[in-house]
Design an enzyme around this catalytic site. Sequence first.
Site, PDB file in Angstrom:
ATOM      1  N   ASN A  10       7.681  46.158 -15.334  1.00  0.00           N
ATOM      2  CA  ASN A  10       8.562  45.540 -14.341  1.00  0.00           C
ATOM      3  C   ASN A  10       9.323  46.676 -13.665  1.00  0.00           C
ATOM      4  OD1 ASN A  10      10.438  44.131 -12.894  1.00  0.00           O
ATOM      5  ND2 ASN A  10      11.528  43.279 -14.666  1.00  0.00           N
ATOM      6  N   LYS A  12      11.195  46.531 -11.182  1.00  0.00           N
ATOM      7  CA  LYS A  12      12.466  46.073 -10.595  1.00  0.00           C
ATOM      8  C   LYS A  12      12.606  46.646  -9.179  1.00  0.00           C
ATOM      9  CE  LYS A  12      14.204  45.684 -15.239  1.00  0.00           C
ATOM     10  NZ  LYS A  12      15.334  45.556 -16.127  1.00  0.00           N
ATOM     11  N   HIS A  94      13.291  36.120 -14.590  1.00  0.00           N
ATOM     12  CA  HIS A  94      13.867  37.310 -15.226  1.00  0.00           C
ATOM     13  C   HIS A  94      15.383  37.143 -15.336  1.00  0.00           C
ATOM     14  CE1 HIS A  94      15.165  41.419 -15.915  1.00  0.00           C
ATOM     15  NE2 HIS A  94      13.947  41.627 -16.397  1.00  0.00           N
ATOM     16  N   GLU A  96      17.710  39.046 -14.712  1.00  0.00           N
ATOM     17  CA  GLU A  96      18.466  39.528 -13.535  1.00  0.00           C
ATOM     18  C   GLU A  96      18.458  38.474 -12.430  1.00  0.00           C
ATOM     19  OE1 GLU A  96      16.392  43.268 -13.341  1.00  0.00           O
ATOM     20  OE2 GLU A  96      17.332  43.792 -15.257  1.00  0.00           O
ATOM     21  N   GLU A 164      12.914  38.170 -23.657  1.00  0.00           N
ATOM     22  CA  GLU A 164      13.704  39.371 -23.388  1.00  0.00           C
ATOM     23  C   GLU A 164      15.173  39.097 -23.661  1.00  0.00           C
ATOM     24  OE1 GLU A 164      11.624  42.032 -20.318  1.00  0.00           O
ATOM     25  OE2 GLU A 164      12.532  40.419 -19.174  1.00  0.00           O
ATOM     26  N   GLY A 170      17.590  47.229 -20.546  1.00  0.00           N
ATOM     27  CA  GLY A 170      18.186  48.371 -19.868  1.00  0.00           C
ATOM     28  C   GLY A 170      19.342  49.008 -20.629  1.00  0.00           C
ATOM     29  N   SER A 210      14.204  47.331 -23.525  1.00  0.00           N
ATOM     30  CA  SER A 210      14.254  48.716 -24.014  1.00  0.00           C
ATOM     31  C   SER A 210      13.030  49.104 -24.853  1.00  0.00           C
ATOM     32  CB  SER A 210      15.555  48.984 -24.778  1.00  0.00           C
ATOM     33  OG  SER A 210      16.672  48.833 -23.923  1.00  0.00           O
TER      34      SER A 210
HETATM   35  P1  PGA Z   1      13.957  47.584 -19.902  1.00  0.00           P
HETATM   36  O1  PGA Z   1      13.753  46.266 -19.002  1.00  0.00           O
HETATM   37  O2  PGA Z   1      12.625  47.897 -20.526  1.00  0.00           O
HETATM   38  O3  PGA Z   1      14.410  48.648 -18.938  1.00  0.00           O
HETATM   39  O4  PGA Z   1      14.989  47.258 -20.937  1.00  0.00           O
HETATM   40  C1  PGA Z   1      12.925  45.212 -19.434  1.00  0.00           C
HETATM   41  C2  PGA Z   1      12.905  44.134 -18.400  1.00  0.00           C
HETATM   42  O5  PGA Z   1      13.944  43.870 -17.768  1.00  0.00           O
HETATM   43  O6  PGA Z   1      11.858  43.503 -18.170  1.00  0.00           O
END
Ligand code: PGA
Length: 246
Positions: A10, A12, A94, A96, A164, A170, A210
């Site tokens: 992803n 983003k 997601h 976000e 997730e 993140g 992460s």
């Molecule tokens: P990350 O993000 O691996 O940077 O923690 C995962 C995601 O948001 O899909």
Amino acid sequence: MGRKFVVGGNWKMNGNKAQISDILKFLEAGPLNPETEVIVGVPAIYLDYVKSNAPANVQVAAQNCYKADKGAFTGEISPAMLKDIKVNWVILGHSERRQLFKETDELIAEKVAFALESGLKVIACIGETLEEREAGKTEEVVFRQIKAIADKIKDWSNVVIAYEPVWAIGTGKTATPQQAQDVHKSLREYISQNISPEVAQSIRIQYGGSVTGANCKELGTQSDIDGFLVGGASLKPEFVNIVNAK
Ligand code: PGA
């Protein structure tokens, strides 16, 4: 029947043409385990470019799409547009999108249903916040998120679930393999009881939050973890190691 391991990147809202061409180079160089399905989630403006330039063993996903084919929805893109440029996957729900853009369980479920009806495959994201986990509500939250989707769709064969935990995204704070496995197992039990045992057995559940080249192998050994959804590390060559975790 075994579940095929599936690793999504992803990106983003990251990348520009130069950076994307570097990412495509390391994907091309791989080598990527042919037993693993690989999908990269690309910002809308670069979808056509990546679809045209990615190696054949790497599929492409949008990070969002709307629940209509066309019309007065300024700023949105439709499943039909994705199909038009031969993009077959979309990431929906997601955290976000849920948190920053206030997408509700209901809207996400409607988007999942519409995307599936339009012939797309969907990575549907769910997960609890830190407050919810600390309040002992992890299962309640992820079951609610799954139920919202289950109320709107019948056929789960083109759905991958990405679990997730929001506190792991993140932050560098990965769920332990056991924490992740526990939730994946509960999800499968919930699906078995509330959707069907067949769907529970066949649906792939990715872990996200992460994931790195360093922690992916141990996470990947858990019996109910069928792949990863990778944010930060998907922009780096270590993504290849994550694809090859299994
Ligand atoms: P990350 O993000 O691996 O940077 O923690 C995962 C995601 O948001 O899909």
